[in-house]
Design an enzyme around this catalytic site. Sequence first.
Site, short mmCIF file in Angstrom:
data_model
loop_
_atom_site.label_atom_id
_atom_site.label_comp_id
_atom_site.label_asym_id
_atom_site.label_seq_id
_atom_site.Cartn_x
_atom_site.Cartn_y
_atom_site.Cartn_z
N GLY A 53 0.92 -0.87 -0.31
CA GLY A 53 0.18 0.33 0.01
C GLY A 53 1.05 1.69 0.32
O GLY A 53 0.13 2.48 0.38
N SER A 54 2.24 1.10 0.08
CA SER A 54 2.80 2.03 -0.39
C SER A 54 3.11 3.13 1.00
O SER A 54 4.00 4.19 1.03
CB SER A 54 2.76 2.66 -1.52
OG SER A 54 2.48 2.18 -2.85
N PHE A 68 0.18 0.48 -14.81
CA PHE A 68 -0.30 1.51 -13.86
C PHE A 68 0.03 2.33 -12.67
O PHE A 68 -1.10 3.00 -11.27
CB PHE A 68 -0.78 0.71 -12.87
CG PHE A 68 -1.83 -0.80 -13.38
CD1 PHE A 68 -1.43 -2.47 -13.66
CD2 PHE A 68 -2.98 -0.07 -14.15
CE1 PHE A 68 -1.70 -2.64 -14.84
CE2 PHE A 68 -3.96 -1.89 -14.87
CZ PHE A 68 -3.00 -3.27 -15.24
N GLY A 73 0.31 -5.87 -8.21
CA GLY A 73 -0.54 -6.94 -7.92
C GLY A 73 -1.09 -8.16 -8.43
O GLY A 73 -2.05 -8.60 -8.05
N SER A 86 5.18 -4.76 -2.09
CA SER A 86 5.96 -3.39 -2.10
C SER A 86 5.38 -2.61 -0.48
O SER A 86 7.56 -3.23 -0.67
CB SER A 86 4.09 -2.49 -2.01
OG SER A 86 3.68 -1.05 -1.56
N TYR A 125 -5.52 -8.01 1.86
CA TYR A 125 -4.72 -9.22 1.93
C TYR A 125 -4.80 -10.53 3.20
O TYR A 125 -3.74 -10.94 3.12
CB TYR A 125 -3.77 -8.39 2.83
CG TYR A 125 -2.79 -7.34 2.27
CD1 TYR A 125 -3.59 -5.52 1.80
CD2 TYR A 125 -2.13 -7.88 1.03
CE1 TYR A 125 -2.02 -5.06 0.87
CE2 TYR A 125 -1.75 -7.02 0.31
CZ TYR A 125 -1.47 -5.69 0.13
OH TYR A 125 -0.62 -4.67 -0.96
#
Lengths: 343, 593
Positions: free
Chosen positions: A114-115, A236, A318, A189, A126
């Site tokens: 989720g950065s 994306f 993803g 991520s 998740y």
Amino acid sequence: MAGSNEVNRNESKMVVPLNTWVLISNFKLAYNLLRRPDGTFNRHLAEFLDRKVPANATPVDGVFSFDVFINRSTSLLSRIYRPAHGEEPQINITDLEKPVTAEVVPVIIFFHGGSFAHSSANSTIYDTLCRRLVGICKAVVVSVNYRRAPENRYPCAYDDGWAALNWVNSRTWLQSKDSKVHIYLAGDSSGGNIVHHVALQAVESNIEVLGNILLNPMFGGEERTESEKRFDGKYFVTIRDRDWYWRAFLPEGEDRDHPACNPFGPKGKILEGIKFPKSLVVVAGLDLIQDWQLAYVKGLEKAGQKVKLLYLEKATIGFYLLPNNNHFYTVMDEISAFVDSNC
Amino acid sequence: MNKRNHQDTSGGAGYGGIRKSDFQSKAKIWEEGQDAGGGGGVDELLAVLGYKVKCSEMTDVADKLEQLEMVMGAAPNLLRDTVHYNPSDLSGWLQSMLSELNNSPNTFHDRMLQSHHIDDPLHVPAESSSVTTNSQQQQFETTQSSRIYNDDSEYDLRAIPGSAAYPQTQDRERNQKRLKTSGGSNSAPPLLPSSSPIVGVAAAGTVSEPTRSIVLVDSHETGVQLVHTLMACAEAVQQDNLKLADALVKHVELLAASQAGAMGKVATYFAEALARRIYKIYPQDCLDASYSDILQMHFYETCPYLKFAHFTANQAILEAFATASKVHVIDFGLKQGMQWPALIQALALRPGGPPAFRLTGIGPPQADNTDALQQVGWKLAQLAEAIGVEFQFRGFVATSLADIDPSMVDIRPDEAVAVNSVFELHPMLARPGAIDKVLSSIKSMKPKILTIVEQEANHNGPVFVERFTEALHYYSSLFDSLEGSGLVPSTQDLLMSEVYLGEQICNVVASDGADRVERHETLSQWRVRMGTAGFELVHLGSNAFKQASMLLALFAGGDGYRVEENNGCLMLGWHTRPLIATSAWQLIVSDSP
């Protein structure tokens, strides 16, 4: 070069199944609504839009889950996933923390992606992924609900990861027959980034971590790499949004060569000679930041650390969220072998 | 119609033992499914992740995403103030944003004039047992407030900022359009129970397989032993081994005494309830109404659950009443009328002036024969007069909602009706036929909106031990939230709140049959029941979500309380455990005669 939007859309649509494209484009759209140009984040809307699912002590497909406080005073929660053993239709509350019974039980501490700003341990995407990991690795999975940016910058996420590691390490009910907890760190991520930094702290404090699993880990730096320029806006992800998330996570005034972002950059730590866990690094070939991920792998190699790179040429970000592509199964097999090999 | 729920993983979403060899055949099925349009089925992989998209709509959804991306790229600020609804319905969500972008900007007043409409409910002759009337003549001049979407504004829990509560009318239109055009369950004819997966995909578990959501509040050694003993006692009770049960309950009381915090308190109440069940000493008559009201008031002060309930229900009512000139709220459980001052204030601030407001309050008979309803009505009338809202009140005494004859409730032509039930529907499940009668009565009142708040738990299962376990988890979380929210309520408030909850625990555990009125059921279960009865959801949106979240932050100093969106409804929970759910309903509009 970014190219026209029309071209970009067609490109990304050609490399993933349609429902995957819809899922990831949906996230992309939603996330665009949440990031404000001034660096603030629309947290209320983020929580409204995020699909969440409660824990479930009733086994579903052989996995049950429950939430625990790692640290009551900071409200740090984790969701624990455990394999159910066939016979039980329901798990008693008293059996939630029943000692594990197998000879060796891997415990995977998972950090969701989720950065650093999006998602939670109870986000449905998740929850689903962690449940898979239980089955694939015959492991207990501990998914950490770490604090997020921009409200909580570096080093909050790492601190929470560290707290979770200590908590897991001190649970007698998670010990294998050798009276040790067999710990693996995994994340995608930003979660992958957290894995690295928590592992580093573990080494410095003499807590043994058996392996690191980094799925499309989030790294970066001041330099604009080839892959960033080549893939900007195509699959994306844009450079601009990556920059936004780093600005939101890193301490104010710091640039992307901060070691949190660029662990093998000019301000990075030396990893030679230390007993860093072996790493499995999965890189998607259509990921904007792959050059940074590959640099990370190189950095580990040069420091004499054990690392396996799994480069998936046609994978986008993803890909591991839906079991509808080859990459998904390749990765799950690799993770299974990685966690198993210590037996 | 695809009846598979998201737990059925034969679509390839299995968690264990996935082999590559399985993939090839499954991939083919997916491709075929998508090519053939998939019929009426939802994409199962997305459904598992919380998104309902019909296979046949996938391409269309992708197109919408592309369109929106184009617009967002060109003008990123366009959707900044949008109100969002039901993100699980991807197609509907995307369409509502596209519609908003396609509408040319109008002033709020223009929109209001365009969409003004008058309800025409059934005219019923008036008959009632107790009437209190106050009519106000003065109109209140309103000023246009511009506090919508202002992150910095301070919100008083007791009042909803009037204009902030009113979304742009175009949003309401969009919402109603969405209910009709979206492929989701909301526009379908009354749902059958087997369709429940589509109704509540994002909520894990079907009606028959309960989801048990646990947040372990206490891993401490004594805590575990305490729970263990409680469970063993419940088992013994279920097996009618009363001697063992008695010994165990005494042991629980001992352990509970030395257990600090929420766990000890919860255990004490559960032990007492078990003791009552063992000795069969449950009082036959229900709690004195005025005492119960007092307890609830303390609960109201101590924690935000009731405030959330009132706030979110009022939000839905306000949106439904946005353009009505005459409104009538029927409150199924008036009690101290705590929900209504905020609504009256919000109505007063309505752009264009307040409507004429009638309130019908229903309550149980009082032991001392005082007319409690009248007293509350009088207080509300005074408030209404002070702020210039034309107000009428009528009170109805009824032992049970099922006793209400809808013709007794004076519904007038051209008034918009709202029926409001905060924790009043689940007791109807104690007697066969009662809930159906009540829902039928509601339907005959032709409400524009029906607001329902209920506990998010299944305390109505047939097996005692399961009920007991569910309740233990639920009330543990509730008690934990009383302790842990950061604000220190007065000792008396806290104690009375605990007693309030303790009464519920006692009812769930110690009583049965018609006496067991705390028959809480989950939102998933209510969705099915309401759908079958002919109601469809009116979605609560991101504006209500945001304001509720902000109020909670103000109230509790942040942390543990969480608002969650669930397929058009809002839930309030403690950390990751949802505890109460607000849903808004309207009668299904059928196109065929």
